[in-house]
Design a protein around this motif. Structure first.
Motif, PDB file in Angstrom:
ATOM      1  N   ILE A 148      -0.386   4.673   4.447  1.00 23.77           N
ATOM      2  CA  ILE A 148      -0.305   5.972   3.960  1.00 23.77           C
ATOM      3  C   ILE A 148       1.436   6.132   3.975  1.00 23.77           C
ATOM      4  CG2 ILE A 148      -0.107   8.684   4.633  1.00 23.77           C
ATOM      5  CD1 ILE A 148      -3.193   7.657   5.946  1.00 23.77           C
ATOM      6  N   GLU A 149       2.153   6.030   4.962  1.00 23.10           N
ATOM      7  CA  GLU A 149       3.568   6.102   4.975  1.00 23.10           C
ATOM      8  C   GLU A 149       4.087   5.322   3.750  1.00 23.10           C
ATOM      9  OE1 GLU A 149       5.184   5.026   8.652  1.00 23.10           O
ATOM     10  OE2 GLU A 149       4.194   6.554   9.803  1.00 23.10           O
ATOM     11  N   LEU A 150       3.662   4.110   3.529  1.00 29.87           N
ATOM     12  CA  LEU A 150       4.014   3.175   2.302  1.00 29.87           C
ATOM     13  C   LEU A 150       4.039   3.802   1.144  1.00 29.87           C
ATOM     14  CD1 LEU A 150       5.298   0.519   1.458  1.00 29.87           C
ATOM     15  CD2 LEU A 150       2.884  -0.379   1.666  1.00 29.87           C
ATOM     16  N   GLU A 151       2.711   4.416   0.826  1.00 25.88           N
ATOM     17  CA  GLU A 151       2.495   5.130  -0.370  1.00 25.88           C
ATOM     18  C   GLU A 151       3.369   6.272  -0.548  1.00 25.88           C
ATOM     19  OE1 GLU A 151      -1.600   6.512  -0.445  1.00 25.88           O
ATOM     20  OE2 GLU A 151      -2.526   4.583   0.028  1.00 25.88           O
ATOM     21  N   GLU A 152       3.766   7.076   0.609  1.00 26.25           N
ATOM     22  CA  GLU A 152       4.595   8.119   0.501  1.00 26.25           C
ATOM     23  C   GLU A 152       6.097   7.563   0.130  1.00 26.25           C
ATOM     24  OE1 GLU A 152       4.676  10.280   4.325  1.00 26.25           O
ATOM     25  OE2 GLU A 152       2.592  10.951   3.891  1.00 26.25           O
ATOM     26  N   LEU A 153       6.521   6.472   0.619  1.00 23.66           N
ATOM     27  CA  LEU A 153       7.592   5.946   0.332  1.00 23.66           C
ATOM     28  C   LEU A 153       7.619   5.377  -1.286  1.00 23.66           C
ATOM     29  CD1 LEU A 153       8.230   3.794   3.571  1.00 23.66           C
ATOM     30  CD2 LEU A 153       9.494   5.881   2.886  1.00 23.66           C
ATOM     31  N   ILE A 154       6.605   4.875  -1.539  1.00 23.93           N
ATOM     32  CA  ILE A 154       6.574   4.694  -2.899  1.00 23.93           C
ATOM     33  C   ILE A 154       6.928   5.730  -3.873  1.00 23.93           C
ATOM     34  CG2 ILE A 154       5.172   3.620  -4.714  1.00 23.93           C
ATOM     35  CD1 ILE A 154       3.995   1.795  -2.496  1.00 23.93           C
ATOM     36  N   GLY A 155       6.087   6.734  -3.634  1.00 21.61           N
ATOM     37  CA  GLY A 155       6.219   8.122  -4.333  1.00 21.61           C
ATOM     38  C   GLY A 155       7.669   8.607  -4.480  1.00 21.61           C
ATOM     39  N   GLN A 156       8.359   8.265  -2.997  1.00 20.35           N
ATOM     40  CA  GLN A 156       9.561   8.938  -3.326  1.00 20.35           C
ATOM     41  C   GLN A 156      10.722   8.061  -3.755  1.00 20.35           C
ATOM     42  OE1 GLN A 156       9.809   9.526   0.779  1.00 20.35           O
ATOM     43  NE2 GLN A 156       8.423  11.291   1.112  1.00 20.35           N
ATOM     44  N   ASN A 157      10.173   6.872  -4.387  1.00 19.22           N
ATOM     45  CA  ASN A 157      11.121   5.588  -4.771  1.00 19.22           C
ATOM     46  C   ASN A 157      12.359   5.427  -3.885  1.00 19.22           C
ATOM     47  OD1 ASN A 157       9.959   5.644  -7.376  1.00 19.22           O
ATOM     48  ND2 ASN A 157      11.344   7.380  -8.060  1.00 19.22           N
ATOM     49  N   ARG A 158      11.650   5.281  -2.415  1.00 19.88           N
ATOM     50  CA  ARG A 158      12.601   4.743  -1.485  1.00 19.88           C
ATOM     51  C   ARG A 158      12.171   3.410  -0.960  1.00 19.88           C
ATOM     52  NH1 ARG A 158      11.697   8.497   3.688  1.00 19.88           N
ATOM     53  NH2 ARG A 158      13.477   7.294   4.124  1.00 19.88           N
ATOM     54  N   ILE A 159      11.421   2.712  -1.838  1.00 16.70           N
ATOM     55  CA  ILE A 159      11.080   1.436  -1.623  1.00 16.70           C
ATOM     56  C   ILE A 159      10.819   0.766  -2.869  1.00 16.70           C
ATOM     57  CG2 ILE A 159       8.537   1.839  -0.916  1.00 16.70           C
ATOM     58  CD1 ILE A 159       8.726  -0.283   1.145  1.00 16.70           C
ATOM     59  N   GLU A 160      11.316  -0.531  -3.042  1.00 15.07           N
ATOM     60  CA  GLU A 160      10.830  -1.205  -4.344  1.00 15.07           C
ATOM     61  C   GLU A 160       9.564  -1.550  -4.272  1.00 15.07           C
ATOM     62  OE1 GLU A 160      13.588  -4.580  -5.010  1.00 15.07           O
ATOM     63  OE2 GLU A 160      15.422  -3.330  -4.062  1.00 15.07           O
ATOM     64  N   VAL A 161       9.168  -1.793  -5.596  1.00 16.79           N
ATOM     65  CA  VAL A 161       7.717  -2.161  -5.762  1.00 16.79           C
ATOM     66  C   VAL A 161       7.250  -3.432  -5.423  1.00 16.79           C
ATOM     67  CG1 VAL A 161       5.842  -2.403  -7.643  1.00 16.79           C
ATOM     68  CG2 VAL A 161       7.406  -0.574  -7.687  1.00 16.79           C
ATOM     69  N   ARG A 162       8.259  -4.385  -5.632  1.00 15.14           N
ATOM     70  CA  ARG A 162       7.979  -5.825  -4.904  1.00 15.14           C
ATOM     71  C   ARG A 162       7.842  -5.937  -3.694  1.00 15.14           C
ATOM     72  NH1 ARG A 162      12.173 -10.818  -5.487  1.00 15.14           N
ATOM     73  NH2 ARG A 162      10.450 -12.543  -4.951  1.00 15.14           N
ATOM     74  N   THR A 163       8.944  -5.178  -2.929  1.00 12.29           N
ATOM     75  CA  THR A 163       8.949  -5.267  -1.451  1.00 12.29           C
ATOM     76  C   THR A 163       7.655  -4.501  -1.047  1.00 12.29           C
ATOM     77  OG1 THR A 163      11.231  -5.014  -1.494  1.00 12.29           O
ATOM     78  CG2 THR A 163      10.187  -4.239   0.643  1.00 12.29           C
ATOM     79  N   ALA A 164       7.147  -3.151  -1.474  1.00 18.14           N
ATOM     80  CA  ALA A 164       6.072  -2.356  -1.227  1.00 18.14           C
ATOM     81  C   ALA A 164       4.877  -3.310  -1.271  1.00 18.14           C
ATOM     82  CB  ALA A 164       5.879  -1.194  -2.108  1.00 18.14           C
ATOM     83  N   THR A 165       4.838  -4.106  -2.233  1.00 12.92           N
ATOM     84  CA  THR A 165       3.503  -5.019  -2.337  1.00 12.92           C
ATOM     85  C   THR A 165       3.500  -6.084  -1.357  1.00 12.92           C
ATOM     86  OG1 THR A 165       3.776  -5.081  -4.797  1.00 12.92           O
ATOM     87  CG2 THR A 165       2.404  -6.652  -3.839  1.00 12.92           C
ATOM     88  N   SER A 166       4.711  -6.532  -0.610  1.00 13.61           N
ATOM     89  CA  SER A 166       4.513  -7.549   0.321  1.00 13.61           C
ATOM     90  C   SER A 166       4.485  -6.948   1.778  1.00 13.61           C
ATOM     91  CB  SER A 166       6.369  -8.218   0.436  1.00 13.61           C
ATOM     92  OG  SER A 166       6.592  -8.999  -0.856  1.00 13.61           O
ATOM     93  N   LEU A 167       4.613  -5.739   1.758  1.00 10.53           N
ATOM     94  CA  LEU A 167       4.376  -5.052   2.910  1.00 10.53           C
ATOM     95  C   LEU A 167       3.062  -4.578   2.865  1.00 10.53           C
ATOM     96  CD1 LEU A 167       5.464  -3.647   5.520  1.00 10.53           C
ATOM     97  CD2 LEU A 167       6.193  -1.776   4.099  1.00 10.53           C
ATOM     98  N   MET A 168       2.408  -4.220   1.905  1.00  9.55           N
ATOM     99  CA  MET A 168       0.945  -3.971   1.832  1.00  9.55           C
ATOM    100  C   MET A 168       0.268  -5.274   2.268  1.00  9.55           C
ATOM    101  SD  MET A 168       0.065  -2.040  -1.813  1.00  9.55           S
ATOM    102  CE  MET A 168       1.601  -0.917  -2.441  1.00  9.55           C
ATOM    103  N   ASN A 169       0.576  -6.260   1.682  1.00  8.39           N
ATOM    104  CA  ASN A 169      -0.255  -7.554   2.374  1.00  8.39           C
ATOM    105  C   ASN A 169       0.169  -7.834   3.709  1.00  8.39           C
ATOM    106  OD1 ASN A 169      -1.203  -8.350  -0.195  1.00  8.39           O
ATOM    107  ND2 ASN A 169       0.579  -9.105  -0.639  1.00  8.39           N
ATOM    108  N   ASP A 170       1.318  -7.675   4.272  1.00  8.92           N
ATOM    109  CA  ASP A 170       1.743  -7.729   5.607  1.00  8.92           C
ATOM    110  C   ASP A 170       0.975  -6.764   6.532  1.00  8.92           C
ATOM    111  OD1 ASP A 170       3.284 -10.035   4.642  1.00  8.92           O
ATOM    112  OD2 ASP A 170       5.056  -8.665   4.823  1.00  8.92           O
TER     113      ASP A 170
END
Length: 175
Positions: free
Chosen positions: A95-117
């Motif tokens: 959920i926090e990751l989704e918020e970070l993506i929405g706030q453009n505080r994390i790159e999409v590629r990094t977010a994808t890696s983090l989702m998998n992790d």
């Protein structure tokens, strides 16, 4: 060609071994990004990976405390609580990751890696708990103890029920 209780014990050890193999594979997948992002200058990403590390450590400490306490047949249920905690925490990190993506505080590629992790972390924690439940159950439980263990397994939550509880969904058999 073992029979009876010995056969059950051997099957439990074999299944525990498979859970450990699966956990090691999860660690392998998680390690690559963990090592990379734990040293990053991006504090936002580093904090998310720190949460995953702390979660694995918490599970390992819980397993160690159970190991030190000695064999028991109610481990299955106590580990359900730990699995639920892992599911809730990984759900919260997602959920926090989704918020970070929405706030453009994390790159999409990094977010994808983090989702998998996040998924690797949850699965490896559950695999470790499943292995521990099999290995630390009293091998000398006798016929009555085996019945108790089977009863515990019967009322224990399955992985989908734990995920549902973490997401706020009640199990089907609850009203």
């Amino acid at each position: 060609y073992a029979e009876g209780a010995l056969r059950e014990q051997l099957n439990d050890i074999r299944r525990a071994g498979q859970f450990i193999i699966d956990a090691v594979k999860g660690v392998k997948h998680l390690k690559k990004n963990l090592v990379r992002f734990i040293l990053t200058d991006d504090e936002t990403v580093r904090k998310q990976y720190d949460k995953l590390r702390r979660l694995v450590i918490k599970v390992l400490r819980e397993i160690e405390s159970v190991r030190e306490a000695g064999p028991s047949s109610d481990l299955v249920l106590s580990f359900d609580a730990v699995k639920l905690d892992v599911a809730e925490k990984t759900e919260q990190i997602g959920i926090e990751l989704e918020e970070l993506i929405g706030q453009n505080r994390i790159e999409v590629r990094t977010a994808t890696s983090l989702m998998n992790d996040i998924a690797y972390c949850r699965d490896l924690c559950w695999d470790l708990l499943d292995a521990a439940a099999l290995l630390f159950t009293d091998p000398n439980r006798g016929e009555r103890g085996r019945g108790e263990l089977e009863a515990m397994k019967e009322i224990a939550l399955d992985d989908q029920e734990i995920i549902g509880l973490a997401e706020g969904v009640r199990p089907e058999n609850e009203s």
